[in-house]
Write an enzyme that holds these catalytic residues in place. Sequence first.
Site, PDB file in Angstrom:
ATOM      1  N   HIS B 153     -25.000 -18.514 -22.438  1.00  0.00           N
ATOM      2  CA  HIS B 153     -24.483 -18.092 -23.672  1.00  0.00           C
ATOM      3  C   HIS B 153     -23.100 -18.927 -24.056  1.00  0.00           C
ATOM      4  CE1 HIS B 153     -22.226 -16.351 -20.187  1.00  0.00           C
ATOM      5  NE2 HIS B 153     -21.151 -16.452 -20.670  1.00  0.00           N
ATOM      6  N   HIS B 200     -24.262  -9.841 -22.930  1.00  0.00           N
ATOM      7  CA  HIS B 200     -23.717 -10.831 -23.936  1.00  0.00           C
ATOM      8  C   HIS B 200     -24.549 -12.337 -24.439  1.00  0.00           C
ATOM      9  CE1 HIS B 200     -21.975 -12.978 -20.613  1.00  0.00           C
ATOM     10  NE2 HIS B 200     -20.939 -13.285 -21.102  1.00  0.00           N
ATOM     11  N   HIS B 215     -16.284 -21.904 -23.087  1.00  0.00           N
ATOM     12  CA  HIS B 215     -17.192 -22.519 -22.058  1.00  0.00           C
ATOM     13  C   HIS B 215     -18.563 -22.086 -22.392  1.00  0.00           C
ATOM     14  CE1 HIS B 215     -17.279 -18.213 -20.608  1.00  0.00           C
ATOM     15  NE2 HIS B 215     -18.491 -18.330 -20.454  1.00  0.00           N
ATOM     16  N   HIS B 247     -16.910 -10.698 -13.425  1.00  0.00           N
ATOM     17  CA  HIS B 247     -16.036 -10.398 -14.613  1.00  0.00           C
ATOM     18  C   HIS B 247     -16.047  -8.569 -14.575  1.00  0.00           C
ATOM     19  CE1 HIS B 247     -16.082 -14.283 -16.264  1.00  0.00           C
ATOM     20  NE2 HIS B 247     -17.293 -14.483 -16.374  1.00  0.00           N
ATOM     21  N   TYR B 256     -16.123 -20.601 -13.046  1.00  0.00           N
ATOM     22  CA  TYR B 256     -15.774 -21.340 -14.090  1.00  0.00           C
ATOM     23  C   TYR B 256     -15.347 -22.896 -13.511  1.00  0.00           C
ATOM     24  CZ  TYR B 256     -14.929 -17.626 -17.527  1.00  0.00           C
ATOM     25  OH  TYR B 256     -15.141 -16.593 -18.559  1.00  0.00           O
ATOM     26  N   GLU B 266     -19.818 -22.616 -17.040  1.00  0.00           N
ATOM     27  CA  GLU B 266     -20.048 -21.417 -16.261  1.00  0.00           C
ATOM     28  C   GLU B 266     -21.235 -21.411 -15.591  1.00  0.00           C
ATOM     29  OE1 GLU B 266     -20.248 -17.411 -17.857  1.00  0.00           O
ATOM     30  OE2 GLU B 266     -19.011 -16.696 -16.502  1.00  0.00           O
TER      31      GLU B 266
END
Lengths: 102, 308
Positions: B153, B200, B215, B247, B256, B266
């Site tokens: 993503h 996501h 990112h 997260h 990161y 990431e």
Amino acid sequence: MTKKGFQISIQGSDKIMTCREDESLLSGLARYGQKEVPAGCRQGGCGVCKIRVLKGKFETGKMSIKHVSAMEKDMNFTLACKTFPKSDMVITVNIKGDRKWQ
Amino acid sequence: MAISGVLRPGFVQIRVLDMAEAIIHYRDRIGLEMVGTEADGRVYLKAYDEFDRHSIILRECEEAGLDMMAFKVSSEACLDEYEEKLRGQGFEVTAIAAGEQPGVGRRISFMAPTGHRFDLYVDMELSDNGPMTNNPDVSQLDPRGMKALRFDHCLLYGGDIDGTKKVFEDILGFSTSEVVVDDDTGMIIALFLTSSNKAHDLALVRHEEDGKLHHVSFLVEDWTSLRDAADIMTRYDISRDIGPTRHGITRGQTIYFFDPSGNRNEVFSGGYAYYPDNPLRVWQASSVGKAIFYYERELNDRFMTVVT
């Protein structure tokens, strides 16, 4: 063999910091825990550590032209993470990083 | 719900300041496979667990950042429908002929309200080095470096995230899984969009400047893989931002770090399975530290300011 070190100062401050010629200004200054020059990507891409060199010689690595234009480069604007000292230096700091000098 | 329409993030084209350094980073450290270099200088790579020909494209440029992110779509009929709806909403849609990238069919391209270019396409050639399909071993090639399984993503920063949210929800059929809202006004500060079962596929954060990349994320297998990735970051002196940590949003585990041009990468593992009937998860901005970095419980200075 110890690498040669140069004395670095930020305009308006009495503090003298030593930076080796084989390390970036940002890495050298980081050892002193200074907060004037913030660390971002440390790779020349984000522009957060933008400074202007007032006195002294230095070399630079590749930096994003978005943050240091050719004209700015001629005026000794640079990114601390891609700046390698070649003499003692005096710098001034752009805290916001992305702000353009007028 | 069967997944149709937009299937997943397909590829991303990243601008790099120095191609040789970028290849070492993406191939040897993250562990992508080199697919090829084309006459225009663009370099194509893929992760070892992806079936399609490529997922990461590097373009050498004097300015770091994102050229475009592309999503793979299930059918030509869907692609036509999206084109018509985008035009109907006043978006300028550019047709990109098959072959502009090797092995990729026709694309349509539009600029989202946050100033990001998104491409949509149906066809991409399969890779010879993709996952095995006949009595398959877990990998055909020996994983290398951080052992990235796939491009997962992107998180992008821009102004009108409400506008981009509307395009992805109303036209492209995405759902919003989570939002961060201002405690007082309810204004959305960050949002997480999915076209699939993942928590996501695209995330957006409100930012003063349009078209920015926060990112590009790569999936790794598990928490232990993040430890191994962190070892590689220290061994090769890769600029690390934060992590390993977790997260709150997506519940994914993360590190990161930055590529040699300052584009944030990431490595990510886990995260919950999303279904379109799931209620929206909402974070107040006063809890944003925990939302982004669950263990630190506060943002670092770089999260909101360092983008390319």
